[in-house]
Design an enzyme around this catalytic site. Structure first.
Site, PDB file in Angstrom:
ATOM      1  N   HIS A 415     -23.455-114.336  71.769  1.00 40.38           N
ATOM      2  CA  HIS A 415     -23.788-113.043  72.372  1.00 40.38           C
ATOM      3  C   HIS A 415     -25.256-113.020  72.783  1.00 40.38           C
ATOM      4  CE1 HIS A 415     -24.469-108.492  72.242  1.00 40.38           C
ATOM      5  NE2 HIS A 415     -23.736-108.770  73.296  1.00 40.38           N
ATOM      6  N   GLU A 504     -17.317-106.758  82.342  1.00 37.21           N
ATOM      7  CA  GLU A 504     -16.990-105.384  81.957  1.00 37.21           C
ATOM      8  C   GLU A 504     -17.005-104.541  83.226  1.00 37.21           C
ATOM      9  OE1 GLU A 504     -18.379-102.355  78.482  1.00 37.21           O
ATOM     10  OE2 GLU A 504     -19.931-103.143  79.781  1.00 37.21           O
ATOM     11  N   GLU A 510     -14.514 -99.032  74.564  1.00 37.29           N
ATOM     12  CA  GLU A 510     -15.581 -98.692  73.621  1.00 37.29           C
ATOM     13  C   GLU A 510     -16.081 -97.257  73.779  1.00 37.29           C
ATOM     14  OE1 GLU A 510     -18.273-101.783  74.883  1.00 37.29           O
ATOM     15  OE2 GLU A 510     -19.479-100.402  76.053  1.00 37.29           O
TER      16      GLU A 510
HETATM   17  C1  NOJ Z   1     -22.751-102.729  75.655  1.00 39.63           C
HETATM   18  C2  NOJ Z   1     -21.525-103.563  75.672  1.00 39.63           C
HETATM   19  O1  NOJ Z   1     -20.562-103.070  76.552  1.00 39.63           O
HETATM   20  C3  NOJ Z   1     -20.998-103.633  74.269  1.00 39.63           C
HETATM   21  O2  NOJ Z   1     -19.773-104.320  74.243  1.00 39.63           O
HETATM   22  C4  NOJ Z   1     -22.027-104.298  73.400  1.00 39.63           C
HETATM   23  O3  NOJ Z   1     -21.586-104.283  72.076  1.00 39.63           O
HETATM   24  C5  NOJ Z   1     -23.369-103.585  73.476  1.00 39.63           C
HETATM   25  N1  NOJ Z   1     -23.751-103.365  74.827  1.00 39.63           N
HETATM   26  C6  NOJ Z   1     -24.465-104.379  72.795  1.00 39.63           C
HETATM   27  O4  NOJ Z   1     -24.700-105.548  73.518  1.00 39.63           O
HETATM   28 CA    CA Z   2     -20.922-101.530  78.496  1.00 42.97          CA
END
Ligand code: NOJ
Ligand code: CA
Length: 716
Positions: A415, A504, A510
């Protein structure tokens, strides 16, 4: 007769004629029901129009550009040459919704030159497909134009009525918005529910600008989708809506100085795309955007592997853990010192627990966020130069974790959150990818939360478009697959770069964790909009549907559990997350079986039924196997999905496992109610599935075993 007028006349000659239906007079290319007109008017203004079944989809519309220093490239042209060619070929994507794609089009290129000095040259290339039209501009090498700046694009899409439109505001920096469904005449970006948090547009200077892919439906039942393909070295195209005339015009995302693009001849723009059909399903199965992209540039892409993954992620999203190792500076008292906060999720012991879970359940990948230093100040006012992408927090043992994962057959996913500091990431990328190679990471999720550095640049401007591509190319060099969060929305570039495995670029699942969430119709719109450009890392599979967020007890998913499963089919991605925490899955191992079984790569896809904003049912055949998987979803209204299984091998018997909404299921009041049933079916069976309000159904269809044939009933 002046030369230019002769050219106008020449254009009305129908150069490829296969008309079945009446076509407008000056049709220049026709394929099946789609036809294209092109002309230069008296002032040498290039214009095009698109027809479907003889009826206008795009009325005659202007084309061209204005460059800086008031150089006008949208009038005063004459035609100097026309080329045309027909192409009908098939190609095989490295991964995808289907394993073979037909690329069938008629191409016509108009070579234009201005009659006034400095006699600039510009070509317009059209490709006419059975399901739409793509066109792009080319700026040939020429002595009077080398380096130049695009001030604006003057392409228009003059529509034929006040269509129903599914749109998000023309924000330069985010596409993580809720869709508004309205007439074109009602588009008002400043009034819509615009962004994630705060409901305020970050950067929507034009009150009437919307983003693409823009999905529309006419009163006569035509479905029209406008987007672009192969966005490279150019800003994203947004559309300004003239609410009175129903005309859309290109609105390019500017850079820090207000310019749109910096080009050097020879150069070309991305393809502008108009996909059209009288069937909504045909929009979802269109391969036009992929076809308009270049073939793969990776010599060997066999190392790019579609897969499912879990993540140390949802626990942070729901605030039961943290990305940061010490507390954020804003929560520390004036004299206090940072200290481990005891909530850091990316610690070695926790990572090993997730590895065990993945390994036990055949989930290939594990993403761990918050493993590297810098998260104490990753968003807000501190944005910039926090992350170096190689320094782990003291409780994250990179080597031990790598060894443990390898022993258990699990792949770690890297990540790299950049906090939108793309300038620093550009400098660090080499080091970051070397680190991934050294520790055996074959994929990375990157992210761009915040305001872009260099300041003044936008997520969707030319500078960032080039930055994302630099990261994709750099990843490819290191044999790393990349999943970008917060990028410009995709335009089919994954054909050219199959290691660009997902992104994304829209409001994902989320948002149900950290905001009021997205209404049940959201997932019935996304495939018609955002996903037209490519796979989305939507992060489906939340099983604990209510009260998961600490400190925000009222929060809930806007789906039933069965719909979370169906999303693995309706929300296409070769990289598919099982987004919930292991404990949530352990509470429903029977339903988790679908996630274990569902593949991420396909031989074939059938769009069974679809209507944007209402429902979608899709069946897909697993790559190299005789198994099918079906997902059916609905919006807030319950409905019956009729699913004829005609696509199955006619002579064989299959076992269907239906993961459906249970008795009394309802996304709001009873989302957890699901039921799992098994039957024997054949290609003649029609499944009739009841979807709850905000519900769905997921179905696996596999060749029946002898034992199942004995034990299970035929489906009736
Ligand atoms: C936004 C991303 O969409 C999410 O998946 C991620 O956990 C956070 N940023 C932190 O990088
Ligand atoms: Ca995002």
């Amino acid at each position: 007769m002046p030369f230019r007028k002769i050219c106008c006349c020449l254009l009305v000659i129908n150069i490829c004629c296969e008309a079945v239906t009446a076509q407008p007079n000056n049709t220049i290319a026709l394929l099946n029901k789609v036809s294209l007109q092109f002309s230069l008017d008296q002032k040498g203004i290039p214009q095009y129009a698109v027809y479907y079944d003889g009826k206008a989809v795009v009325r005659p519309s202007r084309m061209g550009f204005v460059l800086s220093n008031s150089i006008v490239l949208n009038e005063g042209f004459q035609l100097i040459k026309t080329d045309s060619t027909d192409v009908d070929e098939t190609w095989n994507p490295v991964w995808g919704e289907v394993s073979s794609i037909r690329n069938h089009y008629k191409q016509v290129s108009f070579h234009l030159q201005q009659t006034q000095t400095p006699n600039l040259l510009m070509n317009i290339v059209f490709k006419v497909y059975e399901d739409g039209v793509g066109f792009r501009y080319e700026f040939p090498r020429q002595s009077n134009l080398t380096y130049f700046i695009v001030a604006s694009e003057t392409t228009q899409f003059n529509l034929t009525g006040d269509h129903k439109t599914f749109w998000i505001p023309g924000d330069y920096d985010t596409n993580e918005q809720l869709y508004t469904t309205s007439r074109l005449s009602e588009v008002d970006a400043w009034k819509s529910d615009m962004v994630s948090t705060g409901g305020r547009a970050l950067n929507v200077p034009d009150q009437y600008a919307v983003q693409t892919p823009l999905m529309m439906k006419t009163a006569e039942g035509l479905y029209i989708n406008i987007h672009e393909a192969a966005l490279v070295n150019f800003p994203a195209m947004q559309l300004h809506v003239d609410r009175a005339s129903h005309s859309l015009s290109a609105n390019l995302v500017p850079d820090a100085a207000g310019n749109k693009a910096y080009l050097r001849t020879p150069a070309n723009t991305p393809w502008r795309t108009v996909i059209v059909s009288d069937k909504a399903a045909a929009i979802l199965s269109s391969k036009m955007i992929l076809n308009l992209n270049e073939p793969s540039k990776l010599e060997n892409a066999s190392w790019v592997k579609p897969m499912k993954f879990i993540g140390i992620w949802w626990e942070m999203q729901t605030n039961t853990g943290s990305w940061n190792y010490t507390d954020r500076p804003d929560s520390l008292g004036a004299n206090s010192k940072p200290f481990p906060n005891g909530r850091h999720s990316a610690n070695t012991a926790n990572v090993k627990r997730y590895i065990d879970f993945a390994s036990r359940n055949g989930i290939k990948g594990l993403l761990v966020e918050g493993w590297n230093t810098g998260w104490e100040a990753w968003y807000g006012n501190w944005n910039g130069r926090h992350f170096d992408f190689v320094t782990p927090y003291p409780d994250f043992d990179v080597t031990a974790i790598q060894q443990y994962a390898a022993d258990k057959g699990v792949e770690m996913i890297m990540h790299n959150e950049t906090s939108a500091d793309a300038a620093t990431y550009d400098q660090q990328m080499d080091t970051a990818f070397q680190f991934m190679n050294r520790f055996g990471y074959h994929s990375v999720k990157t992210g761009y939360v915040g305001q872009i550095i260099p300041r003044g640049e936008h997520h969707d401007g030319q500078w960032m478009v080039n930055h994302y591509l630099r990261s994709i190319e750099k990843a490819a060099k290191h044999q790393v697959a990349i999943d970008i969060h917060e990028p410009v929305r995709p335009t089919g570039l994954h054909r050219t770069y199959p290691n660009f495995i997902a992104c994304e670029a829209a409001r994902g699942n989320e948002f149900n964790a950290f905001s009021e969430g997205s209404p049940p119709e959201h997932e019935t719109i996304l495939p018609f909009t955002r996903l037209m450009g490519g796979p989305m890392d939507y992060t489906p599979g939340i099983f604990k549907l209510r009260n998961y967020a600490t400190g925000a007890p009222g929060r809930q998913m806007h789906t039933t559990l069965a719909k979370q499963l169906a999303l693995y089919i309706t929300m296409y991605s070769p990289l598919q997350m099982a987004a919930d925490i292991p404990a949530s899955y352990e509470a429903h191992m029977d339903a988790f079986q679908f996630i274990k079984d569902v593949p991420t790569d396909w031989d074939d896809t059938k769009i069974i039924e679809a209507e944007p904003g209402d429902y979608i049912t899709i069946a897909r055949k697993e790559k190299g196997k005789n198994s099918w998987f079906i997902g059916a979803i609905t919006d807030e209204n319950s409905r019956i999905a009729n699913i004829p299984l005609w696509f199955l091998n006619a002579v064989e018997k299959y076992t269907v496992t239906i993961y459906g909404d249970g008795e009394g299921a309802d996304w709001k009041t009873n989302p957890e109610a699901y039921k799992i049933e098994q039957f024997i079916v054949t290609g003649k069976t029609v499944l009739i599935l009841k979807l709850a309000n905000g519900g769905g159904a997921a179905v696996s269809v596999m060749p029946a075993t002898a034992e199942q044939l004995k034990k299970l009933k035929m489906y009736k």
